[in-house]
Each structure stands twice: as C-alpha cells, then as structure tokens.
Design an enzyme around this catalytic site. Sequence first.
Site, mmCIF file in Angstrom:
data_model
loop_
_atom_site.group_PDB
_atom_site.id
_atom_site.type_symbol
_atom_site.label_atom_id
_atom_site.label_comp_id
_atom_site.label_asym_id
_atom_site.label_seq_id
_atom_site.Cartn_x
_atom_site.Cartn_y
_atom_site.Cartn_z
ATOM 1 N N ASP A 46 -6.772 -5.809 -7.310
ATOM 2 C CA ASP A 46 -7.226 -4.460 -7.660
ATOM 3 C C ASP A 46 -6.392 -3.407 -6.923
ATOM 4 O O ASP A 46 -6.571 -2.208 -7.120
ATOM 5 C CB ASP A 46 -8.737 -4.279 -7.426
ATOM 6 C CG ASP A 46 -9.140 -4.417 -5.979
ATOM 7 O OD1 ASP A 46 -8.269 -4.699 -5.130
ATOM 8 O OD2 ASP A 46 -10.345 -4.235 -5.679
ATOM 9 N N SER A 47 -5.418 -3.863 -6.120
ATOM 10 C CA SER A 47 -4.386 -2.964 -5.587
ATOM 11 C C SER A 47 -3.661 -2.290 -6.753
ATOM 12 O O SER A 47 -2.980 -1.273 -6.572
ATOM 13 C CB SER A 47 -3.390 -3.734 -4.713
ATOM 14 O OG SER A 47 -2.973 -4.917 -5.369
ATOM 15 N N ASP A 85 -8.763 -10.527 -9.627
ATOM 16 C CA ASP A 85 -9.498 -9.871 -8.533
ATOM 17 C C ASP A 85 -10.698 -9.122 -9.110
ATOM 18 O O ASP A 85 -10.524 -8.213 -9.941
ATOM 19 C CB ASP A 85 -8.538 -8.882 -7.855
ATOM 20 C CG ASP A 85 -8.919 -8.572 -6.424
ATOM 21 O OD1 ASP A 85 -9.870 -9.203 -5.908
ATOM 22 O OD2 ASP A 85 -8.247 -7.712 -5.825
ATOM 23 N N LYS A 115 -11.140 -13.761 -7.313
ATOM 24 C CA LYS A 115 -11.283 -13.410 -5.896
ATOM 25 C C LYS A 115 -12.315 -12.297 -5.785
ATOM 26 O O LYS A 115 -12.394 -11.426 -6.650
ATOM 27 C CB LYS A 115 -9.941 -12.945 -5.321
ATOM 28 C CG LYS A 115 -10.066 -12.454 -3.875
ATOM 29 C CD LYS A 115 -8.734 -12.148 -3.239
ATOM 30 C CE LYS A 115 -8.221 -10.749 -3.519
ATOM 31 N NZ LYS A 115 -9.117 -9.667 -3.058
ATOM 32 N N GLU A 117 -14.381 -9.734 -2.596
ATOM 33 C CA GLU A 117 -14.356 -9.317 -1.186
ATOM 34 C C GLU A 117 -15.719 -9.492 -0.524
ATOM 35 O O GLU A 117 -16.750 -9.196 -1.141
ATOM 36 C CB GLU A 117 -13.938 -7.837 -1.087
ATOM 37 C CG GLU A 117 -12.517 -7.599 -1.545
ATOM 38 C CD GLU A 117 -12.069 -6.140 -1.368
ATOM 39 O OE1 GLU A 117 -12.794 -5.349 -0.738
ATOM 40 O OE2 GLU A 117 -10.978 -5.825 -1.878
ATOM 41 N N GLU A 180 -7.437 -10.518 5.720
ATOM 42 C CA GLU A 180 -6.638 -9.281 5.695
ATOM 43 C C GLU A 180 -6.915 -8.443 6.946
ATOM 44 O O GLU A 180 -8.077 -8.249 7.338
ATOM 45 C CB GLU A 180 -6.970 -8.449 4.439
ATOM 46 C CG GLU A 180 -6.189 -7.129 4.416
ATOM 47 C CD GLU A 180 -6.159 -6.402 3.082
ATOM 48 O OE1 GLU A 180 -6.702 -6.931 2.093
ATOM 49 O OE2 GLU A 180 -5.568 -5.304 3.061
HETATM 50 O O1 KIV Z 1 -5.854 -6.245 -4.370
HETATM 51 C C1 KIV Z 1 -5.009 -6.884 -3.736
HETATM 52 O O2 KIV Z 1 -3.808 -6.815 -3.996
HETATM 53 C C2 KIV Z 1 -5.484 -7.751 -2.663
HETATM 54 C C3 KIV Z 1 -4.462 -8.390 -1.802
HETATM 55 C C4 KIV Z 1 -3.814 -7.387 -0.947
HETATM 56 C C5 KIV Z 1 -4.993 -9.526 -1.015
HETATM 57 O O3 KIV Z 1 -6.661 -7.912 -2.497
#
Ligand code: KIV
Length: 263
Positions: A46-47, A85, A115, A117, A180
């Site tokens: 989600d970056s 994510d 993934k 968080e 992280e």
């Molecule tokens: O969203 C993302 O890119 C991430 C990574 C930095 C682990 O969660």
Amino acid sequence: MQNRVTTSSLYKMKKDGKKITALTAYDYPFAGMVDAAGIDIILVGDSLGMVVQGKENTLPVTMNEILYHTAMVSRACSYSMVVGDMPFMSYHLSIEKAIHNAGRFLKEAGASAVKLEGGADVCDVIRAISKTGIPVQAHIGLTPQSVHQMGGFKVQRDEERLMADGLKVQEAGAFSVVLEGIPSPIAAKITQSLEIPTIGIGAGPDCDGQILVLHDMLGINNRTLPKFVKKFADLSLAARQGLKQYADEVRAGVFPSKEYEYK
Ligand code: KIV
C-alpha cells in the site's frame, strides 16, 4: 526456469540459512523486471499510495485500487510469490469482511498471499484468514497504517512488545512476518526466536530476508529517502536526461531524423 516461490520454499530457505529477497512492485513492466531478476517475493504494497499516487501516507489506498495493481503484477510473474497488501480498514471492521477482502486478492488479482499490519491485536484476523487457506504475512514494528497513533513514522523500540507480537502472529498462523523500523539487535533476536521467516525493512542485516520499496531503491521518485534505503539505481535522473534531450531535439528539429521516417 525455477519453480515459483511458495510458503514451503520460504521456510526451507530460512532453515537452510539462505537469504530471502523481496521488493514491492505495482505494475506489469516493473514486476516483470523484478520477477526476471529472481526476487523471491513481490509485495504489492500500500506504499502505492505514496510512491505511485503521490499521497502523503498509505491510508487512502482502497481495495479496488490495490486489486487493480495486484492483477497487473500477477500477470508479469512466473517465479516470484505475489503478496497483496491489505489496505487500511479492509480487515478491521469484521472477520467476515477481512476474509472476503483477503479472498479478493486471490480470486480477482492472482496473488498467492496477503499481508496485513499489526501484532497481537490482529491475531484473530490472521487466524481466520489463514484457516480459509490464504497464506498471511504479518507486519510488526513500524506499521505505516498507524502513522497517526505512532505520532509519525518512528522506529519502534519496545523489545518485549515486539517479541510478543512476533510470537503471537506466528502462533496465529502467519507464514512470515515483516519487521519494519526496528533496531537491528531486537530484529535479530526476533528472527532467532521464530520458525517463520522474518523479512526486514529498516531492521538490520540479521533478518531472514530483506524488502525495500522499488521506487526508493531504483531512484524512480526524486524524494528524500529514509536512512535504511540504499539507492541501487537512479532511474529518475536517467528519465529526466532522456526527456530533456527529447524536448531539445524536437525544438531544434533534430528529431525525427531520416531513420525514423516512413518512406
Ligand atoms: O506497503 C509497503 O510497501 C510495505 C513494505 C514497505 C513492507 O508494507
């Protein structure tokens, strides 16, 4: 061609002491390059919100947006494991909604894992999604979706809590955990204590693997980078040089020259 990476191959890599490579990607051409480079895990992070959409943080990213990007990435990959994510608020409202959203990454976008968080606080969700047969990667330490609660993107140093989070997400069924923004000695201890592979970002050299944001490590965006990022290429510079040369040549009547014309 090498076989596609699976949760079992990742466990084996940890057992054999082989480092796991991971990067983010958000579209077909870059995912193709990352896959061809033999990177083990591609996270459609989600970056995306920050490095592709130009937003201040990751919170506004929606399910539909990230699914759109995940589908492009999946189409490009034959080796890397594609992990989707889960965006902010896509796994917080109820277990049913979390399972539904996790399933969408596999059904609609070709990912093979998701993934999310959080540590102890999201174990119920990790357990429920894993039980449906969807592999879940946990993410502890600096969790960007909690940026407002953390008071900024801050290194997390509470060793007792971090260790407990790592052990709990493993017990809940996570196949791997991203560490992280954690001091290296703490990340090393967590890595030694867990059977599942740890993937570090700003967590030192002793994690089982490393991940970086593609646009940061390739210098695609010309932005100030966190301390833990090494810039392995400067694509922004190369692109700006090419663009300037194109503009100069068009203005000077140099491009297109004879070789680019139809006769
Ligand atoms: O969203 C993302 O890119 C991430 C990574 C930095 C682990 O969660």
